[in-house]
Write an enzyme that holds these catalytic residues in place. Sequence first.
Site, PDB file in Angstrom:
ATOM      1  N   GLU A 188       0.829  -1.208   0.000  1.00 36.14           N
ATOM      2  CA  GLU A 188       0.000   0.000   0.000  1.00 36.14           C
ATOM      3  C   GLU A 188       0.859   1.252   0.000  1.00 36.14           C
ATOM      4  O   GLU A 188       1.853   1.344   0.716  1.00 36.14           O
ATOM      5  CB  GLU A 188      -0.921   0.009   1.224  1.00 36.14           C
ATOM      6  CG  GLU A 188      -1.917  -1.131   1.256  1.00 36.14           C
ATOM      7  CD  GLU A 188      -3.008  -0.908   2.276  1.00 36.14           C
ATOM      8  OE1 GLU A 188      -3.536   0.215   2.351  1.00 36.14           O
ATOM      9  OE2 GLU A 188      -3.323  -1.859   3.010  1.00 36.14           O
ATOM     10  N   CYS A 247      -5.900  -5.557   2.481  1.00 32.71           N
ATOM     11  CA  CYS A 247      -6.288  -4.283   1.867  1.00 32.71           C
ATOM     12  C   CYS A 247      -7.646  -4.497   1.224  1.00 32.71           C
ATOM     13  O   CYS A 247      -7.762  -5.222   0.229  1.00 32.71           O
ATOM     14  CB  CYS A 247      -5.257  -3.840   0.836  1.00 32.71           C
ATOM     15  SG  CYS A 247      -5.690  -2.316  -0.041  1.00 32.71           S
ATOM     16  N   GLY A 280      -7.895  -3.102  -2.173  1.00 32.88           N
ATOM     17  CA  GLY A 280      -7.051  -3.933  -3.025  1.00 32.88           C
ATOM     18  C   GLY A 280      -7.750  -5.209  -3.453  1.00 32.88           C
ATOM     19  O   GLY A 280      -7.608  -5.654  -4.598  1.00 32.88           O
TER      20      GLY A 280
END
Length: 280
Positions: free
Chosen positions: A211, A220, A223
């Site tokens: 990140e 994440c 993500g």
Amino acid sequence: MKLAFTKMHGIGNDFVMVDCRHRPFPLNEAQIRDIADRHTGVGFDQLISIEPPRDASCAFYYGIWNADGSPSGQCGNGVRCVAAWLHRAGELAIGDTVRLESPSGPVTVRLSGPLEVTVDMGVPVFEPSRIPLRADAEADRYAIEVGGETLEIGSVSMGNPHAVVLVPDVQAPSLYRLGPLLTTHERLPEGANTGFVQKIGRGQLRLRVHERGSGWTLACGTGACAAMAVLHRWGEVDDRVQVTLPGGTLTIDWAGPGHTLWMTGPAAFAFEGEWLGSAH
């Protein structure tokens, strides 16, 4: 200064939560970095403030800062923790659907249990100028030179920029070198969260994310959404995918272009504390 906080995490992606419902946000960039230090501070991937909304259609606003003190536009694991925090504070009931305001705009959350949250993460944005990504035209895939190698990436904004790379093995040692280089690549002018994704099947992915502003994290949320959106666009996955990160698994649902993407996963409380740190 004294600062009360709550430590939370979403599948290992950890946060310091600061209650600013009745006072201004009290921290500057240097103080945020001090709190982020895992040896001399509290430690976190992101710090999140819970504040009154700027947008009258939303119940609350949440601000997001990375461990290096830089602001972030969105955090998927973080918004689940915001919803669970609001439930414990008596602001949100199980079964409620509420609109919250992030730095990137409104999101809708649904509390299915005290620690289980589904989030409408919005429509994935693939237009390069809005990610932002330096490219001549929008494409499914982009060739990018990184550390002496040419990587094929997909790129998308989920309220923050992402670069996604499909790899045979998310444990490959070379990824630890390539992740930071891609996160700060010149073709990604605001930096990006770099996701290395391994396809296990049409409904199952493995993912590791470097990140921007925080480095390698256990999870994440945006993500996971970005990885699913890119691979869905490539025709590699179905409309529902389980994304397993080092810290745990998220469920991502997306029906394709024009539809909003939904993320479901847990939130957890770790402890309450009071930071007594620096005054600069």
